[in-house]
Structures are given as C-alpha cells and as structure tokens.
Design an enzyme around this catalytic site. Structure first.
Site, short mmCIF file in Angstrom:
data_model
loop_
_atom_site.label_atom_id
_atom_site.label_comp_id
_atom_site.label_asym_id
_atom_site.label_seq_id
_atom_site.Cartn_x
_atom_site.Cartn_y
_atom_site.Cartn_z
CE LYS A 1 -4.08 -1.83 2.36
NZ LYS A 1 -4.89 -1.76 3.57
CE LYS B 1 0.44 -5.56 6.88
NZ LYS B 1 0.65 -4.12 6.80
CG HIS C 1 -6.13 -0.57 13.94
ND1 HIS C 1 -5.41 -1.55 14.58
CD2 HIS C 1 -5.22 0.19 13.28
CE1 HIS C 1 -4.12 -1.41 14.29
NE2 HIS C 1 -3.98 -0.36 13.51
CG HIS D 1 -1.46 4.57 14.58
ND1 HIS D 1 -2.80 4.54 14.26
CD2 HIS D 1 -0.97 3.35 14.24
CE1 HIS D 1 -3.10 3.36 13.73
NE2 HIS D 1 -2.00 2.62 13.71
#
Lengths: 348, 184
Positions: free
Chosen positions: A131, A210, A231, A247
């Site tokens: 991404k 991941k 999240h 974050h």
C-alpha cells in the site's frame, strides 16, 4: 541477519538485521534517493553503497504525505530527466515510504523502488502489503496505489537512533500480530530495547505474520480484517484527540478494550497481558470520554453500532472473532476498560 | 485536516515558581489541556515516603527533603508525556535546574507576595518555610532571593487574580511560541 520472502502477488525479499546494505543487488539503471532528513546519516550510507548521485531530503511525518510534496518530488525527478529504468530508493519511516512508494507507482506510469524503513512501524507494518499513498485535506490515505518494492532493507542500526517512544510505538503492531497469530514470543515485549539481541528475530517474526496473513487474503475479504484488531476504538480515540494521542498508543488502548470485549464474550482473560504492553509502552494518557462522545467517531457513516459495526475480538491468542456486538456489552466493557485505566493511572 | 505533525507544543513540561503561585492547580489543568500525565512533585514524594512534607521537614530536616526531592526529579526526568509541578525550592538546586531546563520547557508562575501569603494562610501548617513571626516579610525576602533563578525558566506567566482557564490558555500559547522559536 534475517531474510524473509514475499511470494505474491510479486516476489521480493525483506532483509532485517545489521549490515543489510551488503545484501543490495547491483542496480540496472540510474537511481534517485528520497530520504527523511532525520536519518540523513544512514541515507548517505545507502547512497554511497549504490553510488547514487541524486538525493532529495524531506521532512518526515504526515506532512510529507501531501499532494504538494508529491508534486515537488515528481518535478524533481522530471527535471533531472530520470528515465523509466530509474530505481527510486526510499529511506525513512512509514510516511516517507508511503509517499515514495506512490511516487514510484506513478512517475512515468511506474518505476521500481527499494524501501529502507527506519522506524519500527515502517518495518513491521509498511514493508508488507504494497500500500502506498497520500492524505488529502479531507482525510488520511484517500489517494493511493498498490505498488510493491523490489526489496525491503531494514537496518537495525537506523532503529537505534529512534526516540524511545517512537521505537516502542511501532512494536504495538507487532504485539497485535502476535495476538492474531497466537505467537507467544511476540507478546513478550517487556525486555525489548533497541539494543536487545532479541530485536532482530522479533521483528522478523512480526513481519512473517503479516506476510502470511496478507498472502492468505490478498483482497482484504476475510482474514486480513483481523489486522484491524484494536483499531476500531483506536481510530476513534485518535480522531477524538485530534491525533494528540499517537497511533501506537491509540491502538494499544484499543487492544485493551478489545481484551475486555473478549472477556465479556466468554474468552480467555487477556486484560493482564495488554496491561503489560501498556506499562512497557508508557503512553500519553487515554482520554476518559463518555461512550456517547466516542460513538460518532466509531460509527462514521454507519448507523447503528450494534448492527453495522464489526468488532475484531480476541478470545485467546490465535483465536479471534469478527462480529457485531450488542450495545449493552460494548458499554459494559467500556466501563470496565475505563476503570482499569483509572486504576493504572493511564486515564486523563 | 487535524494537526497531525505536532499535536502539542511539548511532551515534558515543568512548572516552577514560589510556593502558593498555583503550580499544582494550574499544572493539573495544563496536563488536561495538553493531554499529558500530571505529577505534583510534593505529592509524589509524600506517596513514596509515606510521610507528609511538613513531617519530613520536622523529623528529617530540610536537607533530607532536598535530597529526596533531587532524587525524585532525577527519576521523573526519565518519564515522558508529563506535566511536572515542582516544589517551590526544587528549581534552586543547580543540578536539577540544569536537567529540567534541558529536558523540556520550564514554565514559571508568578504572584505578588500578598497573594502568596493569602493562599498560604488558607492551608496553615502545610508551608513549613512560613512558620515565622512576619511571614509577609519572609516571603518578600525569599522571593527577592530566588527571583533571578526563577527567571531562568523559559516561559513566565502571572497568576495574580486570574482564572485557572485563562492562565492555562496563556501558558499553552506561550509554549507554542517557545516551540516555534526553538525550531527556527
């Protein structure tokens, strides 16, 4: 040194360790290097290792992920007449690799790039998944493309220069990966420091999780949604505090809430485990806001939190459910979560 | 868009100033405004030792208290995301002062001797340094003695006859100015 392989959709290696620059392949065409000025020293080493003459230093952070900076970088490449076989080297944290990856995805309809993540978050999160993208004034990550690097080179020496909180913050994602996959070693963070001999293996394991999840669900239809663990509340807390809550801290608080949800739904008690993460992280305090005030941030464009919102709930390490949760359960878990924060001196 | 880059002017702020200028009260509200943790140094020492500050002065003496204070400061400097309200004398120690000034912005609160006395007499017994015949005179002398050192703080704000909100707002604005000046 650890070497991981991403197989699909495009194969590339991820190197993690000390001296990763020795593993760089010779480049076929010209190269340009984009770097975060905070890691200028390491960027210089990369440039020397590959004999790069074109270097552009930027200020890292979300400010780099804008159309204005993106345009500047494109013009900088064009003004140098750099051709299609140019390799873009990107040295910096997650924001810079997001920007650099998007530049590489779009300059001359796409050129190859190599990523040199210099933050723990960049290594654990941004180096897998392909991404790339930018923020718009209307919101984060609203522009982007999938573009995979030719290789990722995570140098541990660069991570040692991070501010202590930034170092820890990125590893919250690794802890989350551990919870998803049931990898006990990833849940043990208490002794992790930039100097710790465990760090290399720890990062490699987190990246491997991941990679595995992403490869099993490339289109984000099912399993990859598990990566959203922590999240849902985390993003609401970030938005509510106008991002004064970093974050990683927001996700850690989100994980604590998810642990309370799991307990309420009959799962294993993961609360002590997540409290251990929070004690190690020593984050800024979480805002103790009434549930009603968080609702708009949780819902965004959805109408009912009990029907439309799917929560990723950990029932045990390695066993998660994704499902709507009755509003009454959500509220009760929130009260217990707030109580725990007060007790730990983590609420404000 | 939300201010993503620098959401707050500092992540470690110390508050200094003479006793009774409002360090604890203002500190707590400042922490809330900046979304940081809050620690009051005197309360921290009391919790650690299990003794009240007047008791420490009475039984162990001022010197022992200053040692504990110095030790506590050294410990707290390792924390982050913190507003730390110091004791009235903490900043007088050169070593602590240097370390605090290096760690982050130091805010000094100011008030007139009359205000200080008025606030101190509201809580008699808690201010060991004012157990004298003429406390106002004592405040004047001490304040005069300490003023040059307090002036080493980065940011200065008066709390005389002002609301807490108003003072906090001024501090936050001045901390932003300080952060910008430092970056430039």
């Amino acid at each position: 040194m650890q070497r991981l392989s991403v197989r699909s959709p495009i194969p590339y290696p991820i190197w993690i360790g000390e001296g990763v620059l020795a593993e760089l392949p010779p480049l076929e065409g010209p190269a340009a290097l984009l770097y975060d000025r905070a890691v200028a020293g390491f960027a210089q080493e990369v440039a020397e290792a590959l004999g790069v003459r074109h270097l552009l230093g930027l200020k890292g952070g979300e400010g780099a992920k804008t159309l204005a900076v993106y345009g500047e970088v494109l013009s900088w490449l064009a003004q140098r007449g750099l051709p299609r076989n140019t390799t873009l080297l990107v040295v910096g944290g997650g924001t810079l690799t997001d920007l650099g990856g998007f530049v590489a995805a779009t300059y001359l309809r796409g050129i190859p790039y190599l990523a040199f993540p210099t933050t723990t978050l960049g290594v654990v999160d941004a180096s897998v998944g392909g991404k790339t993208g930018l923020n718009l004034p209307e919101g984060k990550n609203l522009v982007g493309a999938f573009h995979f690097p030719k290789g990722v080179y995570a140098e541990l020496k660069a991570l040692r220069t991070l501010p202590p909180f930034t170092f820890k913050e990125g590893l919250v994602e690794a802890f989350k990966h551990g919870l998803i996959q049931g990898e006990e070693a990833l849940l043990k963070v208490e002794d992790l420091t930039p100097e710790s001999p465990r760090l290399e293996g720890y990062l490699a394991q987190a990246v491997a999780v991941k990679v595995a999840i992403t490869e099993r669900d490339p289109l984000e239809k099912g399993e990859r949604r598990l990566l959203n663990l922590g999240h849902t509340l985390g993003h609401a807390l970030e938005a509510h505090t106008h991002h004064a809550l970093p974050h990683g801290a927001a996700v850690a608080y989100g994980l604590l809430y998810a642990a309370f949800l799991g307990r309420a739904l009959g799962g294993e008690d993961l609360v002590p485990l997540v409290l251990g993460l929070l004690r190690w992280l020593a984050p800024p305090p979480a805002p103790l806001v009434p549930w009603e005030e968080l609702l708009p941030y949780l819902l965004r464009d959805k109408k009912k939190v009990s029907q439309d919102l799917h929560w990723v709930v950990p029932m045990a390490p390695g066993r998660l459910v994704v499902q709507p949760v009755p509003e009454e359960t959500l509220r009760r878990a929130y009260a217990a979560y707030e109580e725990a924060l007060r007790r730990e001196g983590l609420g404000a | 868009m939300a201010r993503l880059e620098v959401p707050r002017p500092a992540t470690f702020v110390s508050l200094t100033g003479f006793m009774g200028v409002g360090k604890s009260r203002i500190g707590r509200e400042l922490a809330r405004a900046l979304m940081l943790h809050f620690i009051d140094l005197d309360r921290y020492i009391e919790r650690r030792t299990g003794l009240s500050i007047p008791d420490i002065f009475r039984h162990l003496g001022e010197e022992a208290f200053r040692r504990m204070e110095k030790e506590a400061v050294r410990e707290l400097l390792g924390k982050d995301f913190l507003v730390l309200s110091l004791g009235g004398g903490t900043f007088m120690d050169p070593e602590s002062r240097r370390a605090l000034l290096a760690r982050g912005p130091v805010v000094c609160l100011w008030a007139s001797p009359e205000t200080i006395l008025e606030r101190a007499t509201r809580k008699p017994g808690e201010r060991p340094l004012l157990q004298v015949a003429n406390p106002l005179e004592r405040i004047r002398t001490l304040l005069e003695e300490r003023a040059p050192i307090y002036r080493e703080a980065h940011v200065h704000v008066s709390t005389d006859s002002r609301q807490v909100d108003e003072v906090v707002e001024e501090i936050v604005a001045k901390l932003w100015d300080h952060a910008k000046a430092k970056r430039a």
